[in-house]
Motif scaffolding. Structure first.
Motif, PDB file in Angstrom:
ATOM      1  N   GLU A   1       0.875  -1.166   0.000  1.00 31.50           N
ATOM      2  CA  GLU A   1       0.000   0.000   0.000  1.00 31.50           C
ATOM      3  C   GLU A   1       0.912   1.216   0.000  1.00 31.50           C
ATOM      4  O   GLU A   1       1.863   1.283   0.782  1.00 31.50           O
ATOM      5  CB  GLU A   1      -0.895   0.020   1.231  1.00 31.50           C
ATOM      6  CG  GLU A   1      -1.823   1.208   1.235  1.00 31.50           C
ATOM      7  CD  GLU A   1      -2.728   1.226   2.447  1.00 31.50           C
ATOM      8  OE1 GLU A   1      -3.815   0.652   2.365  1.00 31.50           O
ATOM      9  OE2 GLU A   1      -2.301   1.806   3.466  1.00 31.50           O
TER      10      GLU A   1
ATOM     11  N   ILE B   1       1.254   5.503  -0.059  1.00 30.88           N
ATOM     12  CA  ILE B   1       0.639   6.804   0.177  1.00 30.88           C
ATOM     13  C   ILE B   1       1.544   7.856  -0.473  1.00 30.88           C
ATOM     14  O   ILE B   1       2.724   7.960  -0.145  1.00 30.88           O
ATOM     15  CB  ILE B   1       0.497   7.112   1.690  1.00 30.88           C
ATOM     16  CG1 ILE B   1      -0.231   5.991   2.424  1.00 30.88           C
ATOM     17  CG2 ILE B   1      -0.170   8.474   1.891  1.00 30.88           C
ATOM     18  CD1 ILE B   1      -1.670   5.808   2.051  1.00 30.88           C
TER      19      ILE B   1
ATOM     20  N   LYS C   1      -3.886   7.213  -1.823  1.00 33.35           N
ATOM     21  CA  LYS C   1      -3.382   5.866  -1.591  1.00 33.35           C
ATOM     22  C   LYS C   1      -3.614   5.009  -2.821  1.00 33.35           C
ATOM     23  O   LYS C   1      -4.509   5.259  -3.627  1.00 33.35           O
ATOM     24  CB  LYS C   1      -4.027   5.219  -0.365  1.00 33.35           C
ATOM     25  CG  LYS C   1      -5.468   4.842  -0.533  1.00 33.35           C
ATOM     26  CD  LYS C   1      -5.989   4.122   0.707  1.00 33.35           C
ATOM     27  CE  LYS C   1      -7.464   3.799   0.525  1.00 33.35           C
ATOM     28  NZ  LYS C   1      -7.983   3.042   1.652  1.00 33.35           N
TER      29      LYS C   1
ATOM     30  N   ARG D   1      -2.312   0.675  -4.240  1.00 35.99           N
ATOM     31  CA  ARG D   1      -1.734  -0.608  -3.831  1.00 35.99           C
ATOM     32  C   ARG D   1      -1.257  -1.326  -5.096  1.00 35.99           C
ATOM     33  O   ARG D   1      -1.867  -1.224  -6.144  1.00 35.99           O
ATOM     34  CB  ARG D   1      -2.791  -1.462  -3.135  1.00 35.99           C
ATOM     35  CG  ARG D   1      -2.310  -2.808  -2.660  1.00 35.99           C
ATOM     36  CD  ARG D   1      -3.441  -3.635  -2.031  1.00 35.99           C
ATOM     37  NE  ARG D   1      -4.262  -2.894  -1.095  1.00 35.99           N
ATOM     38  CZ  ARG D   1      -3.993  -2.754   0.219  1.00 35.99           C
ATOM     39  NH1 ARG D   1      -2.937  -3.307   0.729  1.00 35.99           N
ATOM     40  NH2 ARG D   1      -4.822  -2.086   1.001  1.00 35.99           N
TER      41      ARG D   1
END
Length: 149
Positions: free
Chosen positions: A69, A71, A142, A144
């Motif tokens: 993940e 950010i 965000k 992933r």
């Protein structure tokens, strides 16, 4: 699996094509080379956007694949000598910081930017610094991606 640098460059490319009014656009390294006073003094710099990889978090599943993940932050800077209201709301055809943040959100939300990753999703925004004629805000996104360990 895309690298952090790949994603950063893809975000820069997307913002460059979607927000042609931005005068300065680059990675956080360009931002860190300047102190806040220098940024405030350089009116031709603004509006400016700087991309930062804020953090990552890993998880692993039973098949041996890993998910990261990510950010990413977009730091937006606006300067307007007409004062506080113009910095926030815009004036005389110049965008204020709130509109710049909205434009960044619209340009990146739901976008994978040509990279094999989950589409970017906004998660927060906040004021970083500012004054009567200058504002610095950050909006976080965000995503992933998955890769084999």
């Amino acid at each position: 699996m895309p690298t952090v640098a790949d994603v950063e460059q893809a975000i820069i490319g997307r913002l460059s094509s979607e927000l042609p009014y931005v005068r300065t656009l680059g990675s956080i390294s360009e931002f860190l080379e300047r102190d806040l006073n220098t940024i405030e003094e350089l009116a031709p710099l603004c509006p400016a956007l700087f991309i930062v990889y804020a953090r990552g978090k890993y998880s692993q599943n039973m098949s041996g694949c890993q998910d990261r993940e990510m950010i990413f932050g977009v730091i937006a800077a606006v300067r307007n000598l007409r004062g506080d209201s113009a910095v926030r709301h815009g004036a005389a055809g110049e965008k204020g910081i709130y509109q710049v943040l909205e434009d960044v959100r619209a340009a990146l939300s739901g976008e994978s930017c040509g990279i094999e990753m989950e589409p970017l999703a906004p998660i927060s925004e906040e004021a970083v610094a500012g004054g009567r004629d200058f504002a610095l805000y950050q909006i976080l996104f965000k995503s992933r991606c998955r890769f084999n360990a």
